[in-house]
Design a protein around this motif. Structure first.
Motif, PDB file in Angstrom:
ATOM      1  N   LEU A   1       0.820  -1.211   0.000  1.00 36.92           N
ATOM      2  CA  LEU A   1       0.000   0.000   0.000  1.00 36.92           C
ATOM      3  C   LEU A   1       0.854   1.261   0.000  1.00 36.92           C
ATOM      4  N   LEU A   2       1.960   1.249   0.744  1.00 39.24           N
ATOM      5  CA  LEU A   2       2.811   2.433   0.815  1.00 39.24           C
ATOM      6  C   LEU A   2       3.642   2.607  -0.456  1.00 39.24           C
ATOM      7  N   ALA A   3       4.252   1.514  -0.933  1.00 41.22           N
ATOM      8  CA  ALA A   3       5.197   1.621  -2.048  1.00 41.22           C
ATOM      9  C   ALA A   3       4.503   1.648  -3.405  1.00 41.22           C
ATOM     10  N   ARG A   4       3.377   0.921  -3.565  1.00 45.85           N
ATOM     11  CA  ARG A   4       2.789   0.754  -4.891  1.00 45.85           C
ATOM     12  C   ARG A   4       1.438   1.435  -5.050  1.00 45.85           C
ATOM     13  N   ALA A   5       0.713   1.650  -3.942  1.00 41.28           N
ATOM     14  CA  ALA A   5      -0.610   2.277  -4.044  1.00 41.28           C
ATOM     15  C   ALA A   5      -0.618   3.725  -3.579  1.00 41.28           C
ATOM     16  N   GLY A   6       0.471   4.188  -2.988  1.00 37.40           N
ATOM     17  CA  GLY A   6       0.543   5.581  -2.561  1.00 37.40           C
ATOM     18  C   GLY A   6      -0.316   5.911  -1.364  1.00 37.40           C
ATOM     19  N   ALA A   7      -0.518   4.948  -0.458  1.00 39.12           N
ATOM     20  CA  ALA A   7      -1.326   5.199   0.736  1.00 39.12           C
ATOM     21  C   ALA A   7      -0.651   6.240   1.626  1.00 39.12           C
ATOM     22  N   ASP A   8      -1.467   7.057   2.296  1.00 39.18           N
ATOM     23  CA  ASP A   8      -0.967   8.152   3.129  1.00 39.18           C
ATOM     24  C   ASP A   8      -0.840   7.683   4.585  1.00 39.18           C
ATOM     25  N   PRO A   9       0.388   7.604   5.142  1.00 39.18           N
ATOM     26  CA  PRO A   9       0.553   7.142   6.528  1.00 39.18           C
ATOM     27  C   PRO A   9       0.264   8.209   7.569  1.00 39.18           C
ATOM     28  N   THR A  10      -0.060   9.440   7.154  1.00 43.54           N
ATOM     29  CA  THR A  10      -0.289  10.517   8.120  1.00 43.54           C
ATOM     30  C   THR A  10      -1.771  10.706   8.452  1.00 43.54           C
ATOM     31  N   VAL A  11      -2.658   9.981   7.775  1.00 41.81           N
ATOM     32  CA  VAL A  11      -4.104  10.123   8.033  1.00 41.81           C
ATOM     33  C   VAL A  11      -4.424   9.591   9.429  1.00 41.81           C
ATOM     34  N   LEU A  12      -5.225  10.324  10.189  1.00 46.69           N
ATOM     35  CA  LEU A  12      -5.599   9.927  11.544  1.00 46.69           C
ATOM     36  C   LEU A  12      -7.017   9.379  11.549  1.00 46.69           C
ATOM     37  N   ASN A  13      -7.250   8.380  12.417  1.00 47.71           N
ATOM     38  CA  ASN A  13      -8.618   7.889  12.593  1.00 47.71           C
ATOM     39  C   ASN A  13      -9.358   8.787  13.577  1.00 47.71           C
ATOM     40  N   GLU A  14     -10.595   8.436  13.923  1.00 43.84           N
ATOM     41  CA  GLU A  14     -11.393   9.282  14.809  1.00 43.84           C
ATOM     42  C   GLU A  14     -10.837   9.337  16.227  1.00 43.84           C
ATOM     43  N   GLU A  15      -9.935   8.406  16.559  1.00 42.92           N
ATOM     44  CA  GLU A  15      -9.284   8.416  17.871  1.00 42.92           C
ATOM     45  C   GLU A  15      -7.965   9.176  17.843  1.00 42.92           C
ATOM     46  N   GLY A  16      -7.626   9.779  16.690  1.00 42.93           N
ATOM     47  CA  GLY A  16      -6.402  10.555  16.576  1.00 42.93           C
ATOM     48  C   GLY A  16      -5.161   9.718  16.376  1.00 42.93           C
ATOM     49  N   LYS A  17      -5.300   8.496  15.856  1.00 40.20           N
ATOM     50  CA  LYS A  17      -4.146   7.612  15.682  1.00 40.20           C
ATOM     51  C   LYS A  17      -3.846   7.414  14.198  1.00 40.20           C
ATOM     52  N   PRO A  18      -2.562   7.502  13.805  1.00 40.27           N
ATOM     53  CA  PRO A  18      -2.177   7.151  12.434  1.00 40.27           C
ATOM     54  C   PRO A  18      -2.088   5.631  12.294  1.00 40.27           C
ATOM     55  N   PRO A  19      -1.956   5.112  11.070  1.00 39.29           N
ATOM     56  CA  PRO A  19      -1.901   3.652  10.881  1.00 39.29           C
ATOM     57  C   PRO A  19      -0.794   2.972  11.681  1.00 39.29           C
ATOM     58  N   PHE A  20       0.364   3.608  11.819  1.00 39.19           N
ATOM     59  CA  PHE A  20       1.485   2.959  12.508  1.00 39.19           C
ATOM     60  C   PHE A  20       1.118   2.564  13.935  1.00 39.19           C
ATOM     61  N   GLU A  21       0.328   3.384  14.617  1.00 37.17           N
ATOM     62  CA  GLU A  21       0.004   3.101  16.017  1.00 37.17           C
ATOM     63  C   GLU A  21      -1.013   1.979  16.181  1.00 37.17           C
ATOM     64  N   LEU A  22      -1.574   1.463  15.087  1.00 35.45           N
ATOM     65  CA  LEU A  22      -2.486   0.317  15.166  1.00 35.45           C
ATOM     66  C   LEU A  22      -1.755  -0.999  14.943  1.00 35.45           C
ATOM     67  N   ALA A  23      -0.470  -0.928  14.554  1.00 37.41           N
ATOM     68  CA  ALA A  23       0.298  -2.158  14.316  1.00 37.41           C
ATOM     69  C   ALA A  23       0.502  -2.897  15.634  1.00 37.41           C
ATOM     70  N   GLY A  24       0.275  -4.207  15.613  1.00 38.90           N
ATOM     71  CA  GLY A  24       0.322  -4.991  16.845  1.00 38.90           C
ATOM     72  C   GLY A  24       1.548  -5.843  17.016  1.00 38.90           C
ATOM     73  N   ASP A  25       2.457  -5.899  16.021  1.00 36.31           N
ATOM     74  CA  ASP A  25       3.673  -6.696  16.185  1.00 36.31           C
ATOM     75  C   ASP A  25       4.852  -5.965  15.539  1.00 36.31           C
ATOM     76  N   ARG A  26       6.040  -6.484  15.807  1.00 35.32           N
ATOM     77  CA  ARG A  26       7.252  -5.799  15.347  1.00 35.32           C
ATOM     78  C   ARG A  26       7.392  -5.871  13.837  1.00 35.32           C
ATOM     79  N   ALA A  27       7.024  -6.990  13.209  1.00 35.04           N
ATOM     80  CA  ALA A  27       7.169  -7.119  11.761  1.00 35.04           C
ATOM     81  C   ALA A  27       6.352  -6.056  11.032  1.00 35.04           C
ATOM     82  N   THR A  28       5.148  -5.779  11.529  1.00 33.75           N
ATOM     83  CA  THR A  28       4.318  -4.755  10.895  1.00 33.75           C
ATOM     84  C   THR A  28       4.913  -3.362  11.097  1.00 33.75           C
ATOM     85  N   ARG A  29       5.407  -3.099  12.300  1.00 33.46           N
ATOM     86  CA  ARG A  29       6.043  -1.796  12.536  1.00 33.46           C
ATOM     87  C   ARG A  29       7.305  -1.631  11.696  1.00 33.46           C
ATOM     88  N   ASP A  30       8.075  -2.718  11.540  1.00 29.35           N
ATOM     89  CA  ASP A  30       9.285  -2.638  10.710  1.00 29.35           C
ATOM     90  C   ASP A  30       8.943  -2.359   9.259  1.00 29.35           C
TER      91      ASP A  30
END
Length: 653
Positions: free
Chosen positions: A501-530
Motif C-alpha cells: 500500500l505504501l510503495a505501490r498504491a501511494g497510501a498516506d501514513p499521516t491520516v488519523l482515525n477518529e481516535e487521533g491515531k495514524p496507521p502505525f500506532e495500530l500495528a500490533g507486532d514488530r514485523a508490521t512496525r518494521d
C-alpha cells in the motif's frame, strides 16, 4: 453545528468510569428505564449464584438492530448477533416459544445444561476440521439431550403439577440487563445504556441514587509501571479500584483483574490516549473433554463406571490438575480478589462450580458473595481476549435509538385492523454512496484475506486513490477505528500489505482515525512496525511527513530481515526448551501404563518413554493440506478404522 456535535457524540467511545463532564452533567434516567417495572422472580439456587438478569419484554430490553428480542440480549457487532443465532441458547428459546413457555436467560440455560453433565466449551473458530465436527456434534447432542430430558420429565408429571409449573414460569419475568439514560446531547429517541450489573441492589432500589452512583464511579486516569509479561499480579501496595473476571468451561480457564481507573499516556501529537490497566491475567487449558462424545471424564465415570483407556487416564489426571491450578491461582490472587469491587464469573456445570466455590480448605471464592455477577451477554470460549472483550462491553456506554412501543388499547386495535402496518422505509442512498459502500466491502474483504495483488488491481481498475479513500459509512465502530485501507492492514498485522500500500498504491501514513491515531500506532507486532520503517527508508524522507505519521527512524530491508531471522531462531530455541521441559514433566507426573501391559493405540505415554499421540500424528499428516485434501484424508482414516473393526470381529467369531 448542533447536528455535527451530536454526530460526534455518537461516534466517540465513552468509558463508564471516566465520562466527559458534558456527558456526565447531562445524564438523566429514562422514564421507563425498567428499575421497578417487573416483579422479582422467585429466588433459586442458580439465580442467587449467577446473579444474571432474566429476560424482559422485547420493547424494553432488546432495542436496535443488534439485539435478540427472544433471548433479551444486545450485541456490540452484527457478527456477534449472527453467531448468537446459531447457539444452543437461541434454539432452545425458539422451542420454548413454540411450546408457549417463557424463554430462559443464558445463566439459566447453563444451569440446565450443567445438570446434564454435558460440556459446552464455546464457539471460537477452529482451524481444523476435527474441531468443527466436534463443535457441531456437541451442539446437536447437548440440545437434543436437554429436550429429551425435559420431555421425559413432562411425561412423568401429572397435569396439576404441569399447570402449577407453567404458572410459576410466567410469573418470573426478570429485569432488562441495561439501564437507559436521556441526554440533550443526543438526537431524538437516542439514549445511553449502562449495564445493571455494575450497580449494587441498594443503588438500584432508588432512582435518585443511580445518577449519584455514576458520579461516584468517576476515576482519574493514572500512570502504572509495566507489569511482568508472565501474568503475575500487581504490586502489593496497589490500592486502586478494580474488578475480577473469570470464565471456566470445557477444560478452558481464564481469569483477569483489571483496574477501573484508565491508563494515561500522551504522545507528541494527537489526543490523550486512555487504555485499560490489566493488573493480573492467566489462562489454563487441559484436555478434559471426551472428543466427539461430549461431557467430562468424571461425568462419564459416574454414569457408566471408570474407563481403563489411556485417554481416560489422561483426562482424569488433567481434570485434577486443572482444579489444583485454578485454586492455586485464586490463592495467589486472594488480596486482589478480596478488594475487587465486583466479581464477574461464568462457570458452566456443577463440576466447574465446585472447582471455584468448593468447599475446600483455603477457599477464596464463595457462592453467596454479593459482589458476584454473571455476564449479562453471550460469551465465547474462555480466553484472555474474550475477557478483555467482555470488560470493554461491560464498561462502555451503549448508544441506541429506541422507538417506544405504546401498548394498544381496544379502540386503537379495532381501528388499526383494516389498515395494514407499513414497514419503516430506509433513506434511499445515492448512486455515489452505494458505490462507496461496494468499494468498502470489497477492499476490506481483500485486506482481511491478505490478497495484495487483487487489492492493488482493484484500486487501479476502479481509479481509487488509497491516500484519500475512506471506508463508508464512517459512523460504524469498525470504520471509526480503521477508516482507511492502511489503518485496517496495520490493525490486521499484515506487513506485506503495508509495504504494498505504501510503495505501490501511494497510501498516506499521516491520516488519523477518529481516535487521533495514524496507521502505525495500530500495528500490533514488530514485523508490521518494521514494514513502516523500511518503507520510510525506501520511499525517502520527502515522500511523507514521517514525523506526523509517528513512524520511527528508517530501517534498511536487510536489517529488518536479519532481525526477523534472529528472532525466529530465538523463538524456535525457546520452543524446543519448553517442549523438553514439558516432556520431562510428563515423565515425572503423567499417567503410567501398568507394567507388562500392551501399549494401546493412541496412548501418548508408555512407562517413561515419550511417544507421539494419535492426534499429533494426524496433525502432522494434515499439515499443509487444503480443506478438500483434509476431508479426503479423514474419510480414508475412517474407512481403514472400519476395516480394522471388521477384521477383529471376524477373527473373534
Amino acid at each position: 453545528m448542533e447536528k455535527k456535535k451530536q454526530e460526534e457524540q455518537l461516534r466517540r467511545p465513552l468509558y463508564v468510569y471516566d465520562l466527559p463532564r458534558d456527558v456526565l452533567s447531562s445524564l438523566s434516567l429514562k422514564a421507563d428505564a425498567g428499575l421497578s417495572t417487573q416483579p422479582e422472580p422467585q429466588s433459586t439456587p442458580s439465580a442467587s449464584r449467577d446473579q444474571s438478569p432474566g429476560p424482559a419484554a422485547p420493547d424494553t430490553t432488546a432495542v436496535g438492530s443488534q439485539a435478540c428480542s427472544l433471548c433479551s440480549l444486545i450485541f456490540g457487532t452484527v457478527q456477534d448477533q449472527r453467531d448468537h443465532l446459531k447457539t444452543d441458547l437461541h434454539h432452545y428459546n425458539l422451542k420454548q416459544k413454540l411450546n408457549g413457555l417463557t424463554p430462559v436467560t443464558e445463566a439459566q440455560f447453563e444451569k440446565l445444561v450443567g445438570d446434564l453433565d454435558e460440556s459446552i466449551s464455546g464457539s471460537d473458530s477452529s482451524d481444523t476440521e476435527d474441531d468443527e465436527d466436534e463443535s457441531s456434534s456437541r451442539k446437536d447432542t447437548t440440545l437434543a439431550a436437554l429436550l429429551r430430558k425435559q420431555a421425559t420429565l413432562a411425561d412423568k408429571r401429572n397435569p396439576n403439577e404441569e399447570e402449577e409449573l407453567g404458572s410459576r414460569r410466567k410469573q418470573g419475568g426478570g429485569k432488562p440487563p441495561l439501564l437507559w439514560f436521556e441526554s440533550p446531547k443526543l438526537p431524538e429517541k437516542t439514549y445511553y445504556g449502562i449495564y445493571r450489573a455494575l450497580f449494587t441492589p441498594e443503588e438500584l432500589d432508588k432512582e435518585d441514587a443511580i445518577i449519584e452512583a455514576i458520579m461516584q464511579r468517576q476515576l482519574t486516569p493514572v500512570s502504572m509501571p509495566k507489569l511482568p509479561k508472565d501474568g503475575s499480579t500487581a504490586p502489593v501496595g496497589y490500592k486502586g479500584r478494580h474488578i475480577f473476571l473469570c470464565m471456566i468451561g470445557g477444560g478452558h480457564f481464564a481469569a483477569m483483574v483489571v483496574s477501573l481507573a484508565p491508563k494515561q499516556s500522551k504522545h507528541s501529537a494527537g489526543p490523550l490516549n486512555r487504555e485499560a490497566i490489566v493488573l493480573a491475567h492467566k489462562t489454563f487449558h487441559r484436555y478434559t473433554t471426551r472428543r466427539r462424545q461430549g461431557g467430562s471424564q468424571s461425568a462419564n465415570d459416574n454414569a457408566k463406571g471408570a474407563a481403563h483407556s489411556a485417554g481416560a487416564s489422561i483426562r482424569r489426571y488433567n481434570e485434577q490438575a486443572l482444579v489444583e491450578d485454578v485454586r492455586e491461582l485464586l490463592k495467589g490472587w486472594k488480596a486482589l480478589i478480596d478488594t475487587s469491587d465486583l466479581l464477574f464469573i461464568r462457570a458452566t456445570g456443577s463440576t466447574n462450580r465446585r472447582t471455584l466455590f468448593g468447599p475446600y480448605d483455603g477457599q477464596v471464592l464463595r457462592a453467596n458473595d454479593p459482589r458476584i455477577r454473571g455476564f449479562p451477554f453471550s460469551t465465547r470460549r474462555a480466553t484472555q481476549n474474550e475477557l478483555m472483550r467482555s470488560f470493554i462491553e461491560l464498561t462502555r456506554l451503549k448508544v441506541r435509538e429506541i422507538d417506544t412501543v405504546v401498548p394498544p388499547t381496544p379502540e386503537t386495535t379495532e381501528t388499526a385492523q383494516p389498515a395494514q402496518p407499513k414497514a419503516p422505509s430506509k433513506p434511499k442512498l445515492t448512486e455515489e454512496e452505494e458505490l462507496a459502500l461496494l468499494h468498502t466491502t470489497q477492499i476490506q474483504a481483500m485486506i482481511r484475506r491478505s490478497k495484495l495483488p487483487a487489492l492493488l488491481a482493484y484500486l487501479q481498475t476502479n481509479s481509487l486513490d488509497a491516500a484519500t479513500f475512506r471506508f463508508q459509512p464512517e459512523d460504524t465502530q469498525q470504520n471509526h477505528h480503521a477508516p482507511t485501507a492502511l489503518h485496517l492492514a496495520a490493525s490486521q498485522n499484515s506487513a506485506p500489505l503495508i509495504t504494498g500500500l505504501l510503495a505501490r498504491a501511494g497510501a498516506d501514513p499521516t491520516v488519523l482515525n477518529e481516535e487521533g491515531k495514524p496507521p502505525f500506532e495500530l500495528a500490533g507486532d514488530r514485523a508490521t512496525r518494521d514494514a513502516f520503517r523500511v518503507a520510510r527508508a525506501e520511499l525517502g524522507e520527502k515522500a511523507w511527513d514521517w514525523e506526523a505519521a509517528r513512524v520511527p527512524t528508517a530501517m534498511k530491508r536487510e536489517e529488518a530481515e536479519q532481525r526477523a531471522e534472529r528472532e525466529k531462531k530465538e523463538k524456535e530455541g525457546k520452543e524446543a526448551e519448553r517442549r523438553k521441559a514439558e516432556e520431562e514433566r510428563l515423565k515425572r507426573e503423567g499417567p503410567k501404563v501398568k507394567a507388562g501391559g500392551a501399549a494401546r493405540p493412541g496412548a501418548g505415554i508408555l512407562g517413561n518413554t515419550m511417544l507421539k499421540t494419535a492426534q499429533e500424528r494426524r496433525e502432522e499428516e494434515a499439515r499443509g493440506l487444503t480443506p478438500e485434501q483434509r476431508m479426503r484424508l479423514d474419510r480414508e482414516r475412517r474407512a481403514r478404522a472400519a476395516e480394522e473393526r471388521l477384521k477383529r470381529m471376524q477373527g473373534g467369531g
